[in-house]
Design an enzyme around this catalytic site. Structure first.
Site, PDB file in Angstrom:
ATOM      1  N   MET A  21      -8.435   9.644   8.284  1.00  0.00           N
ATOM      2  CA  MET A  21      -8.875  10.106   6.955  1.00  0.00           C
ATOM      3  C   MET A  21      -9.795  11.323   7.049  1.00  0.00           C
ATOM      4  SD  MET A  21      -9.662   6.442   5.155  1.00  0.00           S
ATOM      5  CE  MET A  21      -9.983   5.459   6.599  1.00  0.00           C
ATOM      6  N   LYS A  62      -3.805   3.017  -2.837  1.00  0.00           N
ATOM      7  CA  LYS A  62      -5.226   3.368  -2.927  1.00  0.00           C
ATOM      8  C   LYS A  62      -5.489   4.657  -2.175  1.00  0.00           C
ATOM      9  CE  LYS A  62      -8.707   0.886  -2.980  1.00  0.00           C
ATOM     10  NZ  LYS A  62      -9.081   1.247  -4.342  1.00  0.00           N
ATOM     11  N   ASP A  81       0.841  -1.206   0.000  1.00  0.00           N
ATOM     12  CA  ASP A  81       0.000   0.000   0.000  1.00  0.00           C
ATOM     13  C   ASP A  81       0.870   1.247   0.000  1.00  0.00           C
ATOM     14  OD1 ASP A  81      -2.488  -1.004  -0.054  1.00  0.00           O
ATOM     15  OD2 ASP A  81      -2.920  -0.743   2.072  1.00  0.00           O
TER      16      ASP A  81
HETATM   17  N1  SAH Z   1      -4.712   0.635   8.489  1.00  0.00           N
HETATM   18  C1  SAH Z   1      -4.218   1.965   8.767  1.00  0.00           C
HETATM   19  C2  SAH Z   1      -5.234   3.023   8.418  1.00  0.00           C
HETATM   20  C3  SAH Z   1      -5.536   3.089   6.929  1.00  0.00           C
HETATM   21  S1  SAH Z   1      -6.598   4.396   6.531  1.00  0.00           S
HETATM   22  C4  SAH Z   1      -3.822   2.052  10.249  1.00  0.00           C
HETATM   23  O1  SAH Z   1      -4.143   1.161  11.026  1.00  0.00           O
HETATM   24  O2  SAH Z   1      -3.165   3.025  10.603  1.00  0.00           O
HETATM   25  C5  SAH Z   1      -5.452   5.668   6.086  1.00  0.00           C
HETATM   26  C6  SAH Z   1      -5.445   6.744   7.137  1.00  0.00           C
HETATM   27  O3  SAH Z   1      -4.618   6.384   8.226  1.00  0.00           O
HETATM   28  C7  SAH Z   1      -4.874   8.070   6.663  1.00  0.00           C
HETATM   29  O4  SAH Z   1      -5.799   8.831   5.930  1.00  0.00           O
HETATM   30  C8  SAH Z   1      -4.538   8.724   7.982  1.00  0.00           C
HETATM   31  O5  SAH Z   1      -5.694   9.208   8.617  1.00  0.00           O
HETATM   32  C9  SAH Z   1      -4.029   7.536   8.783  1.00  0.00           C
HETATM   33  N2  SAH Z   1      -2.565   7.403   8.752  1.00  0.00           N
HETATM   34  C10 SAH Z   1      -1.851   6.398   8.228  1.00  0.00           C
HETATM   35  N3  SAH Z   1      -0.534   6.564   8.453  1.00  0.00           N
HETATM   36  C11 SAH Z   1      -0.426   7.717   9.161  1.00  0.00           C
HETATM   37  C12 SAH Z   1       0.663   8.420   9.735  1.00  0.00           C
HETATM   38  N4  SAH Z   1       1.929   7.984   9.644  1.00  0.00           N
HETATM   39  N5  SAH Z   1       0.406   9.563  10.420  1.00  0.00           N
HETATM   40  C13 SAH Z   1      -0.857  10.027  10.548  1.00  0.00           C
HETATM   41  N6  SAH Z   1      -1.930   9.392  10.031  1.00  0.00           N
HETATM   42  C14 SAH Z   1      -1.718   8.257   9.347  1.00  0.00           C
END
Ligand code: SAH
Length: 263
Positions: A183, A67, A45
């Site tokens: 998000m 995505k 991803d």
């Molecule tokens: N499965 C992932 C979430 C996927 S949805 C998890 O558990 O973290 C994608 C969202 O995750 C992004 O839009 C943002 O809100 C958050 N996100 C992912 N990586 C991030 C990071 N390093 N810092 C802040 N937000 C993050």
């Protein structure tokens, strides 16, 4: 007779759904590192940190199947078929997803699809971005005096799907729960106005972008100014919005800091 002929097919192939954590490779689990090292095909991803991929062997085929919301992205159906094809042809497939694979990453759908097609699925947890965002600010998400629990919620509902009712969520949060919103930078105006119907404008908020990575940035303020805060600090995706009284101490520290700089 089995109602689902696909599910009754014998197991053929195996996929590991692995959490890559928030970006810092040091936050990977040992299980994740082992899986990445053993993989012959890595389906990655776009929120997976580059550093994480250094654990892959040179011979491993790395396929980026990002995505990202609003950007050109690989259709989910294509990702499903690719995982299936590679698993069925005997590859050691690792599906590497940002954070935890089963938190807002459509990992649940991917596991369901694979299992329905007779592929064995193993899930390896990762540190989800919401937890990493709180740690970036060195604050707890629960606290015996301020918060009895946490709500992980997405600010970006599926198109055409049921929309969240923010005032109801705010009422739940007012019972002493910290809100961790994924998000949500692009929908911050909706989040702010929805929550303000039930929550005080002075409720502390923080926005953390790129948690755990060298380019990590954050801003701290109040709910009534959430949208302004994001614009002023030019924060963008990927970011987490944290809301709740667990941020109070941090807010006071920031205010003192600002006074000291103004003096
Ligand atoms: N499965 C992932 C979430 C996927 S949805 C998890 O558990 O973290 C994608 C969202 O995750 C992004 O839009 C943002 O809100 C958050 N996100 C992912 N990586 C991030 C990071 N390093 N810092 C802040 N937000 C993050």
């Amino acid at each position: 007779m089995n109602a689902n002929p696909v599910a009754s097919a014998s197991v053929c192939g195996r996929v590991m759904l692995v959490g890559a954590g928030p970006g810092d490779p040091e936050l990977l689990t040992l299980k994740a590192v082992r899986a990445i090292r053993r993989a012959t095909v890595l389906l990655v991803d776009d929120l997976v940190g580059e550093g994480v991929l250094h654990y892959a062997r040179r011979s491993t085929r790395i396929v980026h199947v990002g995505k990202r919301g609003g950007c050109q992205s690989t259709p989910q159906a294509f990702i499903h078929q690719l995982m299936l094809r590679e698993a069925q042809s005997g590859e050691r497939v690792v599906r590497l997803k940002g954070g935890d694979p089963l938190v807002f990453g459509r990992g649940g759908e991917e596991a369901e699809y694979l299992r329905a097609h007779g592929v064995e699925v193993e899930v390896v947890n990762g540190i989800t971005a919401g937890l990493a965002a709180a740690t970036a600010l060195q604050i707890p998400l629960t606290h015996r005096e301020h918060a009895h629990g946490v709500i992980l919620v997405t600010g970006h509902a599926k198109q055409g799907g049921a929309r969240l009712h923010w005032p109801t969520l705010a009422a739940a949060a007012a019972q002493g729960l910290t809100l961790v919103i994924y998000m949500s930078v692009t929908t911050a105006a909706e989040v702010q106005s929805g929550l303000l119907r039930t929550m005080p404008a002075s409720t502390p908020v923080a926005v953390v972008q790129h948690a755990s990575l060298p380019q990590q940035r954050h801003a701290i303020g109040v709910l009534g100014e959430l949208v302004t805060l994001i614009a002023q600090h030019r924060l963008g995706s990927p970011a987490i919005i944290l809301i709740g009284d667990v941020l109070t101490g941090l807010q006071q520290l920031t205010a003192t800091d600002a006074q000291m700089h103004a003096a």
